[in-house]
Write a protein that holds these residues in place. Sequence first.
Motif, PDB file in Angstrom:
ATOM      1  N   LEU A  22       0.801  -1.240   0.000  1.00  0.00           N
ATOM      2  CA  LEU A  22       0.000   0.000   0.000  1.00  0.00           C
ATOM      3  C   LEU A  22       0.829   1.284   0.000  1.00  0.00           C
ATOM      4  N   ALA A  23       1.941   1.287   0.708  1.00  0.00           N
ATOM      5  CA  ALA A  23       2.736   2.514   0.816  1.00  0.00           C
ATOM      6  C   ALA A  23       3.304   2.955  -0.530  1.00  0.00           C
ATOM      7  N   GLU A  24       3.316   2.051  -1.498  1.00  0.00           N
ATOM      8  CA  GLU A  24       3.825   2.395  -2.832  1.00  0.00           C
ATOM      9  C   GLU A  24       2.876   3.319  -3.587  1.00  0.00           C
ATOM     10  N   THR A  31       4.348   4.050   5.529  1.00  0.00           N
ATOM     11  CA  THR A  31       5.003   2.748   5.400  1.00  0.00           C
ATOM     12  C   THR A  31       3.994   1.634   5.617  1.00  0.00           C
ATOM     13  N   SER A  32       4.320   0.478   5.059  1.00  0.00           N
ATOM     14  CA  SER A  32       3.527  -0.731   5.272  1.00  0.00           C
ATOM     15  C   SER A  32       4.512  -1.880   5.427  1.00  0.00           C
ATOM     16  N   LYS A  33       4.608  -2.420   6.633  1.00  0.00           N
ATOM     17  CA  LYS A  33       5.579  -3.473   6.947  1.00  0.00           C
ATOM     18  C   LYS A  33       4.862  -4.793   7.152  1.00  0.00           C
ATOM     19  N   PRO A  34       5.318  -5.841   6.444  1.00  0.00           N
ATOM     20  CA  PRO A  34       4.709  -7.157   6.637  1.00  0.00           C
ATOM     21  C   PRO A  34       5.184  -7.821   7.932  1.00  0.00           C
ATOM     22  N   GLU A  35       4.265  -8.512   8.575  1.00  0.00           N
ATOM     23  CA  GLU A  35       4.585  -9.325   9.747  1.00  0.00           C
ATOM     24  C   GLU A  35       3.964 -10.700   9.536  1.00  0.00           C
ATOM     25  N   GLY A  36       4.742 -11.748   9.765  1.00  0.00           N
ATOM     26  CA  GLY A  36       4.200 -13.099   9.675  1.00  0.00           C
ATOM     27  C   GLY A  36       4.075 -13.629   8.263  1.00  0.00           C
ATOM     28  N   VAL A  40      -2.256 -15.554   3.852  1.00  0.00           N
ATOM     29  CA  VAL A  40      -3.371 -15.404   4.783  1.00  0.00           C
ATOM     30  C   VAL A  40      -2.842 -15.573   6.202  1.00  0.00           C
ATOM     31  N   GLY A  41      -3.255 -14.679   7.079  1.00  0.00           N
ATOM     32  CA  GLY A  41      -2.785 -14.655   8.453  1.00  0.00           C
ATOM     33  C   GLY A  41      -1.701 -13.621   8.686  1.00  0.00           C
ATOM     34  N   SER A  42      -1.043 -13.162   7.607  1.00  0.00           N
ATOM     35  CA  SER A  42      -0.018 -12.134   7.771  1.00  0.00           C
ATOM     36  C   SER A  42      -0.674 -10.794   8.108  1.00  0.00           C
ATOM     37  N   VAL A  43       0.125  -9.909   8.662  1.00  0.00           N
ATOM     38  CA  VAL A  43      -0.352  -8.585   9.077  1.00  0.00           C
ATOM     39  C   VAL A  43       0.451  -7.531   8.343  1.00  0.00           C
ATOM     40  N   ARG A  44      -0.247  -6.503   7.840  1.00  0.00           N
ATOM     41  CA  ARG A  44       0.471  -5.331   7.346  1.00  0.00           C
ATOM     42  C   ARG A  44       0.373  -4.277   8.441  1.00  0.00           C
ATOM     43  N   ARG A  45       1.533  -3.848   8.917  1.00  0.00           N
ATOM     44  CA  ARG A  45       1.609  -2.810   9.942  1.00  0.00           C
ATOM     45  C   ARG A  45       1.780  -1.497   9.203  1.00  0.00           C
ATOM     46  N   VAL A  53      -0.453   4.191  13.786  1.00  0.00           N
ATOM     47  CA  VAL A  53      -0.089   2.870  13.282  1.00  0.00           C
ATOM     48  C   VAL A  53      -1.310   1.968  13.387  1.00  0.00           C
ATOM     49  N   VAL A  54      -1.574   1.232  12.309  1.00  0.00           N
ATOM     50  CA  VAL A  54      -2.732   0.343  12.244  1.00  0.00           C
ATOM     51  C   VAL A  54      -2.259  -1.020  11.750  1.00  0.00           C
TER      52      VAL A  54
END
Length: 142
Positions: A22-24, A31-36, A40-45, A53-54
């Motif tokens: 999304l940050a692109e 910023t949009s940082k991937p976690e996990g 499916v199940g991953s989080v974009r911070r 921060v969401v």
Amino acid sequence: MSSILDAPAEKVWSVLGDFHGLAEWVTMIATSKPEGGDGVGSVRRVTLVDGRVVGERLVAYDDPGRRYSYQFGDDELPFPVRSYRGTVHVLPVTDTNRTFIEWFGEFDCEAAQVEEMNAVFTGIYTEFIANLRDHLVRLPVT
């Protein structure tokens, strides 16, 4: 919210289908940082330009159908809602080589806030689609 984009569905999905990207192209996101991971199940911070921060968890992803859904974490609701699930869907408009995009949300909130939250989310989807439209124009023609 729905709209027609002047680009083929494959091109639109190459941008929109990147859940963590999304940050692109979204101007309100710094910023949009991937976690996990990426699936499916991953989080974009997501860090908004105002510093908030969401976290958004990917709960369904259909690459062939060009659709995904995500939800806010229970402890990270940035709006006065009890729950939220957003869905994005991209479909080809085959006779013109354009794209139909649909972005909508389902949420639970106090009855007195339904209209306000509808307006807030519709405004966000409208802005995101406008940002996507602007970004697609800047991409190289393939």
